[in-house]
Scaffold this motif. Structure first.
Motif, PDB file in Angstrom:
ATOM      1  N   PHE A 126      10.914   6.909   2.347  1.00  0.00           N
ATOM      2  CA  PHE A 126      10.079   6.209   1.372  1.00  0.00           C
ATOM      3  C   PHE A 126       9.927   4.734   1.739  1.00  0.00           C
ATOM      4  O   PHE A 126       9.651   3.913   0.874  1.00  0.00           O
ATOM      5  CB  PHE A 126      10.681   6.313  -0.037  1.00  0.00           C
ATOM      6  CG  PHE A 126      10.443   7.637  -0.711  1.00  0.00           C
ATOM      7  CD1 PHE A 126       9.162   8.119  -0.921  1.00  0.00           C
ATOM      8  CD2 PHE A 126      11.512   8.395  -1.162  1.00  0.00           C
ATOM      9  CE1 PHE A 126       8.954   9.333  -1.563  1.00  0.00           C
ATOM     10  CE2 PHE A 126      11.314   9.611  -1.807  1.00  0.00           C
ATOM     11  CZ  PHE A 126      10.034  10.087  -2.002  1.00  0.00           C
ATOM     12  N   TYR A 127      10.124   4.378   2.979  1.00  0.00           N
ATOM     13  CA  TYR A 127       9.980   2.989   3.388  1.00  0.00           C
ATOM     14  C   TYR A 127       8.507   2.648   3.591  1.00  0.00           C
ATOM     15  O   TYR A 127       7.698   3.503   3.975  1.00  0.00           O
ATOM     16  CB  TYR A 127      10.774   2.705   4.664  1.00  0.00           C
ATOM     17  CG  TYR A 127      12.260   2.712   4.438  1.00  0.00           C
ATOM     18  CD1 TYR A 127      12.865   1.742   3.644  1.00  0.00           C
ATOM     19  CD2 TYR A 127      13.066   3.688   5.008  1.00  0.00           C
ATOM     20  CE1 TYR A 127      14.232   1.757   3.423  1.00  0.00           C
ATOM     21  CE2 TYR A 127      14.441   3.706   4.792  1.00  0.00           C
ATOM     22  CZ  TYR A 127      15.010   2.732   3.993  1.00  0.00           C
ATOM     23  OH  TYR A 127      16.365   2.753   3.768  1.00  0.00           O
ATOM     24  N   ALA A 128       8.173   1.373   3.358  1.00  0.00           N
ATOM     25  CA  ALA A 128       6.788   0.933   3.483  1.00  0.00           C
ATOM     26  C   ALA A 128       6.280   1.051   4.910  1.00  0.00           C
ATOM     27  O   ALA A 128       5.064   1.121   5.142  1.00  0.00           O
ATOM     28  CB  ALA A 128       6.655  -0.508   2.996  1.00  0.00           C
ATOM     29  N   GLU A 129       7.192   1.085   5.894  1.00  0.00           N
ATOM     30  CA  GLU A 129       6.776   1.225   7.290  1.00  0.00           C
ATOM     31  C   GLU A 129       6.074   2.552   7.568  1.00  0.00           C
ATOM     32  O   GLU A 129       5.416   2.699   8.602  1.00  0.00           O
ATOM     33  CB  GLU A 129       7.998   1.097   8.209  1.00  0.00           C
ATOM     34  CG  GLU A 129       8.527  -0.309   8.373  1.00  0.00           C
ATOM     35  CD  GLU A 129       9.482  -0.742   7.271  1.00  0.00           C
ATOM     36  OE1 GLU A 129      10.077  -1.821   7.394  1.00  0.00           O
ATOM     37  OE2 GLU A 129       9.641   0.025   6.288  1.00  0.00           O
ATOM     38  N   TYR A 130       6.212   3.513   6.651  1.00  0.00           N
ATOM     39  CA  TYR A 130       5.499   4.789   6.793  1.00  0.00           C
ATOM     40  C   TYR A 130       4.004   4.543   6.984  1.00  0.00           C
ATOM     41  O   TYR A 130       3.356   5.195   7.822  1.00  0.00           O
ATOM     42  CB  TYR A 130       5.741   5.641   5.545  1.00  0.00           C
ATOM     43  CG  TYR A 130       4.946   6.923   5.485  1.00  0.00           C
ATOM     44  CD1 TYR A 130       5.479   8.117   5.964  1.00  0.00           C
ATOM     45  CD2 TYR A 130       3.668   6.959   4.930  1.00  0.00           C
ATOM     46  CE1 TYR A 130       4.753   9.303   5.905  1.00  0.00           C
ATOM     47  CE2 TYR A 130       2.939   8.135   4.866  1.00  0.00           C
ATOM     48  CZ  TYR A 130       3.482   9.305   5.351  1.00  0.00           C
ATOM     49  OH  TYR A 130       2.756  10.479   5.294  1.00  0.00           O
ATOM     50  N   ALA A 131       3.456   3.601   6.206  1.00  0.00           N
ATOM     51  CA  ALA A 131       2.018   3.315   6.314  1.00  0.00           C
ATOM     52  C   ALA A 131       1.675   2.726   7.675  1.00  0.00           C
ATOM     53  O   ALA A 131       0.610   3.001   8.238  1.00  0.00           O
ATOM     54  CB  ALA A 131       1.591   2.360   5.192  1.00  0.00           C
ATOM     55  N   CYS A 132       2.574   1.911   8.210  1.00  0.00           N
ATOM     56  CA  CYS A 132       2.342   1.319   9.528  1.00  0.00           C
ATOM     57  C   CYS A 132       2.380   2.394  10.614  1.00  0.00           C
ATOM     58  O   CYS A 132       1.623   2.329  11.589  1.00  0.00           O
ATOM     59  CB  CYS A 132       3.380   0.239   9.802  1.00  0.00           C
ATOM     60  SG  CYS A 132       3.133  -0.654  11.347  1.00  0.00           S
ATOM     61  N   LEU A 186       0.811  -1.214   0.000  1.00  0.00           N
ATOM     62  CA  LEU A 186       0.000   0.000   0.000  1.00  0.00           C
ATOM     63  C   LEU A 186       0.843   1.262   0.000  1.00  0.00           C
ATOM     64  O   LEU A 186       0.459   2.276  -0.593  1.00  0.00           O
ATOM     65  CB  LEU A 186      -0.929  -0.012   1.222  1.00  0.00           C
ATOM     66  CG  LEU A 186      -1.864   1.178   1.379  1.00  0.00           C
ATOM     67  CD1 LEU A 186      -2.819   1.286   0.195  1.00  0.00           C
ATOM     68  CD2 LEU A 186      -2.643   1.073   2.686  1.00  0.00           C
ATOM     69  N   ALA A 187       2.003   1.230   0.659  1.00  0.00           N
ATOM     70  CA  ALA A 187       2.837   2.426   0.740  1.00  0.00           C
ATOM     71  C   ALA A 187       3.206   2.949  -0.647  1.00  0.00           C
ATOM     72  O   ALA A 187       3.286   4.160  -0.858  1.00  0.00           O
ATOM     73  CB  ALA A 187       4.102   2.128   1.547  1.00  0.00           C
ATOM     74  N   SER A 188       3.428   2.052  -1.605  1.00  0.00           N
ATOM     75  CA  SER A 188       3.757   2.486  -2.970  1.00  0.00           C
ATOM     76  C   SER A 188       2.639   3.330  -3.558  1.00  0.00           C
ATOM     77  O   SER A 188       2.881   4.351  -4.216  1.00  0.00           O
ATOM     78  CB  SER A 188       4.017   1.268  -3.859  1.00  0.00           C
ATOM     79  OG  SER A 188       5.197   0.610  -3.481  1.00  0.00           O
TER      80      SER A 188
END
Length: 451
Positions: free
Chosen positions: A128-134, A50-52
């Motif tokens: 820009f890491y996917a953990e941003y969404a978390c 989802l982060a993308s």
């Protein structure tokens, strides 16, 4: 001041930004925060996470802003404003559980802000890491568990579980974890489970299985999960029992880029010319699970081998000292200094005590069956969720990629632990208050009887 002071903190690129935002064709401008936007249209994200898609939307919005660049401080600001709102609402829930007013709310709000804005947590907002969404979804998930209104619970748990579960493949099971905690909490506390909420979380869980099934890095992760995971703690006899060929054993501890990891937790790293990953037969989930099924103590041995070095908020990329968290000039420097010192103290005090906080969460959940728990019951369920998330993430990370980049892969577990510490402290205060009121009531009764 927190927003301004944290602007100098960011997580540096270790060639993983490309996997999340490579489809945006961004060009770095040298400071890690500003990235030139291309003249051509963006591609469709090839990454199911989802982060993308979130960063794609942010890139599209920033095309209409001055400078023709992707400014990470803008997406960071969006996350920080959400965290400010979460802190206010979570503080209200905690103050209500303690039966405290504005002063209690203020103290709780400051405590939640301290959790969210410690350098090792807030630095992820500027990346820009996917953990941003978390980062923006896990507090929402907890908020849903603590809410008293059903509509808020549905939105908080449903949306929080959806964003967490789709943020990154390693979080795919979070909706199921939330479902189990909601069900277990209702059953243990002698209440009827909300069937509508359980159905919603089940539907979200089915949706969150999609990235797991179509992910493109499954083979690479399986290689690391085996050769940088279970194989590193197995004896030669156990490797014989699994039928690992002698010619492939030289690849144990060697990642897909030729880095040989050895020593405690694989923290002694030496680059080699070994080309192991391309010549190793393709591995799958069955190959990852096989050593643990044959030798059940493997998971415990791997945890003892890896966690002393990797369970830290001083996140590093493969090479010890190659830290993710960077500090740039600017912002409110005294506040930045404070946030960094808070992270250092947290690692010194909380990290070694993590098992005690996990046990405390289980004990408080067990105690929530008592009628005296009252308003503390939702906090006990929230603590259970966070504790299970910490433990499960350690297991998932060890299975997923072994010790390679393990400290950063445990980022969500560390955020959950920080939130858990505060919830445990709040419940401790709540039970202390109950004990004090009962003692005062008994003293008053004894005085009245004597009179």
């Amino acid at each position: 001041m927190l927003v301004w002071g944290s602007q100098a903190l960011l997580f540096a690129d270790t060639n993983d930004f490309q996997r999340v935002v490579g489809h945006l064709y961004l060009t770095p401008m040298g400071d890690g925060i500003h990235w030139a936007l291309p003249d051509r249209p963006f591609r469709t994200p090839g990454n199911p996470e989802l982060a993308s898609h979130m960063f794609t939307f942010a890139g599209w919005v920033q095309r209409f802003m001055p400078g023709n660049m992707f400014d990470l401080s803008r997406t960071a600001l969006a996350a920080k404003l959400l965290l400010l709102a979460y802190a206010a609402v979570l503080a209200w829930a905690c103050a209500a559980a303690l039966q405290r007013g504005a002063l209690g709310w203020s103290a709780m709000a400051l405590a939640w802000l301290a959790v969210f804005f410690m350098a090792h947590n807030i630095g992820m907002a500027q990346s820009f890491y996917a953990e941003y969404a978390c980062l923006i979804a896990l507090p929402l998930l907890l908020l849903g568990l603590l809410a008293s209104r059903r509509a808020v619970r549905m939105v908080g748990l449903g949306l929080g579980a959806l964003v967490c579960g789709l943020a990154k493949v390693q979080y795919f099971y979070v909706p199921l974890l939330a479902l189990l905690c909601v069900w277990a909490g209702a059953r243990w506390q002698r209440m009827l489970p909300d069937k509508g909420l359980l159905k919603l979380l089940l539907a979200v869980q089915v949706l969150c299985l999609v990235p797991l099934l179509i992910g493109k890095n499954a083979s690479l992760n399986a290689y690391h999960g085996v050769y940088l995971g279970s194989y590193m703690v197995l004896t030669p006899g156990q490797l014989d029992g699994l039928g690992v060929p002698a010619e492939r054993r030289d690849c144990i501890g060697v990642d897909a880029w030729g880095n040989a990891l050895s020593g405690l937790g694989g923290t002694q790293v030496q680059h080699t010319d070994r080309d192991c990953y391309p010549v190793t037969p393709k591995l799958g989930k069955g190959d990852v699970l096989r050593p643990y099924l044959h030798y059940p103590l493997t998971l415990w041995r791997l945890a003892r081998f890896a966690l002393p070095s990797h369970f830290t908020v001083q996140y590093f990329h493969v090479f010890p000292g190659n830290f993710y968290l960077h500090r740039h000039d600017g912002g409110a420097q005294p506040v930045t200094d404070l946030l960094l010192r808070m992270s250092a103290q947290r690692d010194r005090i909380v990290t070694p005590l993590a098992p005690l906080f996990l046990l405390a969460a289980l004990a408080l959940f067990a105690a929530s069956r008592s009628r005296q728990a009252g308003r503390l019951r939702p906090l006990a369920v929230g603590s259970l969720l966070l504790a299970l998330l910490v433990v499960s993430q350690v297991i998932i990370v060890m299975l997923g990629e072994g010790v390679r980049d393990m400290s950063k892969h445990l980022w969500a577990a560390q955020l959950a632990l920080d939130m858990l510490v505060l919830l445990v402290a709040v419940q401790g205060l709540g039970w202390l208050g109950l004990w004090w009121r009962r003692k005062a009531a008994r003293a008053a009764e004894a005085t009245a009887t004597t009179a």
